[in-house]
Write an enzyme that holds these catalytic residues in place. Structure first.
Site, short mmCIF file in Angstrom:
data_model
loop_
_atom_site.label_atom_id
_atom_site.label_comp_id
_atom_site.label_asym_id
_atom_site.label_seq_id
_atom_site.Cartn_x
_atom_site.Cartn_y
_atom_site.Cartn_z
N MET A 1 0.84 -1.20 0.00
CA MET A 1 0.00 0.00 0.00
C MET A 1 0.88 1.25 0.00
O MET A 1 0.41 2.35 0.35
CB MET A 1 -0.94 -0.02 1.21
N GLY A 2 2.15 1.09 -0.38
CA GLY A 2 3.02 2.26 -0.48
C GLY A 2 3.55 2.71 0.87
O GLY A 2 3.52 1.95 1.84
N GLY B 1 11.13 -2.90 5.25
CA GLY B 1 10.36 -4.15 5.28
C GLY B 1 9.90 -4.53 3.88
O GLY B 1 10.03 -5.67 3.43
N HIS B 2 9.34 -3.55 3.17
CA HIS B 2 8.90 -3.79 1.79
C HIS B 2 10.10 -4.16 0.90
O HIS B 2 10.02 -5.07 0.07
CB HIS B 2 8.24 -2.54 1.20
N GLY C 1 4.84 -10.36 4.00
CA GLY C 1 5.60 -10.30 5.25
C GLY C 1 4.88 -11.02 6.38
O GLY C 1 3.65 -10.98 6.49
N GLU C 2 5.68 -11.64 7.24
CA GLU C 2 5.12 -12.25 8.46
C GLU C 2 4.68 -11.20 9.46
O GLU C 2 4.07 -11.51 10.47
CB GLU C 2 6.15 -13.19 9.10
P1 AMP Z 1 1.58 -2.93 3.46
O1 AMP Z 1 2.13 -1.92 2.52
O2 AMP Z 1 1.63 -2.53 4.90
O3 AMP Z 1 0.24 -3.46 3.02
O4 AMP Z 1 2.56 -4.17 3.38
C1 AMP Z 1 2.89 -4.77 2.15
C2 AMP Z 1 3.65 -6.03 2.42
O5 AMP Z 1 4.83 -5.72 3.15
C3 AMP Z 1 2.87 -7.05 3.28
O6 AMP Z 1 3.13 -8.36 2.80
C4 AMP Z 1 3.45 -6.83 4.65
O7 AMP Z 1 3.34 -7.97 5.49
C5 AMP Z 1 4.90 -6.55 4.31
N1 AMP Z 1 5.54 -5.83 5.42
C6 AMP Z 1 5.11 -4.69 6.02
N2 AMP Z 1 5.93 -4.35 7.04
C7 AMP Z 1 6.89 -5.32 7.08
C8 AMP Z 1 8.02 -5.55 7.91
N3 AMP Z 1 8.34 -4.74 8.93
N4 AMP Z 1 8.79 -6.64 7.66
C9 AMP Z 1 8.47 -7.49 6.65
N5 AMP Z 1 7.43 -7.33 5.83
C10 AMP Z 1 6.64 -6.26 6.04
#
Ligand code: AMP
Length: 289
Positions: free
Chosen positions: A32-33, A38-39, A149-150
């Protein structure tokens, strides 16, 4: 590094189908940007597998159960694009809401306890919206591998279940949580924390790390209660839940399981910002089973 940006479904699909026909594996990282390390770790994992990598940025309105959370969700397109260029990913898919939802759509998904407990309970409709968009994105991009991500542990389990049920031909790859040097799990929502709130938020990961050290000394039920109470007593933190569940079935645990992992999951508010984190507790305390 150069990167191609597609806004249209037909363009990203043609790119992916062309590569697959030429024998390449396409790796997909939906986001979601408001990108952070992490991303980027998901992109690196895809590149390490030899994939051609497509990242999507789509703030999916149907998975927000709180309109102010959606309105305030950080949007940092220019910075994201710069990070993506540096990361070596090949394509950014950046669709509009109208492109993904020409008409309103939200499927209902029932995976039993997995859909209804914890995030499913506290964020009604969230998983229906999330699974609806992940299914649509997987069908648009048609990747060989998709990386999640976990950090969103329950989400990852649900995506695996959905892909199995819908027989989508993709391998789902789970990737470890990336943390700041002081242990805070990276999250786009961290950008909204004021400096003092960011300090307060550290209680979440500290409690999780402490609990992990104590799995041989106490039962899951006791540790879950202790974790919740410690967060409740932490300055600036209001926990919503702190649970220790079977990592496969999500059943709350009285005793340590002998043949499954346990996982501690937490959601807590720091001011108005809702944060989640988790810690897998390995099969350590067999004496309790
Ligand atoms: P989001 O943009 O928050 O929807 O996350 C997109 C992807 O990045 C999802 O698969 C999340 O689980 C992963 N993600 C977000 N934060 C982390 C993190 N700190 N470590 C690993 N993966 C992450």
């Amino acid at each position: 590094m150069s990167i191609v940006v597609f806004e249209k479904i037909t363009d990203v699909r043609a790119w992916s189908e062309g590569l697959s026909a030429a024998g390449h594996a396409v790796g997909f990282v939906p986001t979601m940007g408001a990108l952070h390390a992490g991303h980027i770790s998901l992109i690196n994992r895809a590149k390490d597998s030899g994939d051609k990598v497509v990242v999507s940025i789509f703030v999916n309105p149907t998975q927000f159960n709180n309109s102010s959370d959606l309105a305030n969700y950080p949007r940092t397109y220019d910075q994201d694009l710069a990070l993506l260029k540096d990361s070596g990913c090949d394509v950014l898919f950046f669709p509009s809401v109208a492109e993904i939802y020409p008409k309103p759509e939200k499927r209902h998904w029932d995976f039993g306890l997995l859909s209804t407990t914890l995030e499913g309970y506290y964020r009604p409709g969230h998983f229906d919206g999330m699974l609806t968009v992940v299914q649509k994105l997987l069908e648009i991009v048609k990747p060989a591998h998709a990386y999640f991500g976990e950090k969103d542990f329950q989400q990852l389990s649900l995506i695996r279940s959905m892909v199995r049920q819908e027989k989508i031909p993709v391998e789902i790859v789970g990737c470890p949580i990336i943390r700041e040097s002081d242990g805070l799990a990276m999250s786009s929502r961290n950008m909204r924390l004021k400096p003092e709130q960011r300090d307060d938020a550290l209680a979440i990961n500290r409690v999780l790390f402490d609990i992990r050290e104590r799995t041989e000394a106490a039962l899951p039920r006791e540790l879950a209660k202790e974790g919740f109470n410690r967060l409740k007593d932490s300055k600036g933190v209001v926990p919503e839940y702190f649970e220790i569940v079977n990592a496969r079935t999500f059943e709350p645990l009285e005793y340590w399981p002998s043949d499954d992992d346990a996982v501690a999951l937490v959601a807590a508010y720091v001011g108005e910002i809702r944060l989640i984190d988790n810690m897998v507790l390995k099969k350590m305390a067999l004496s309790y089973s």
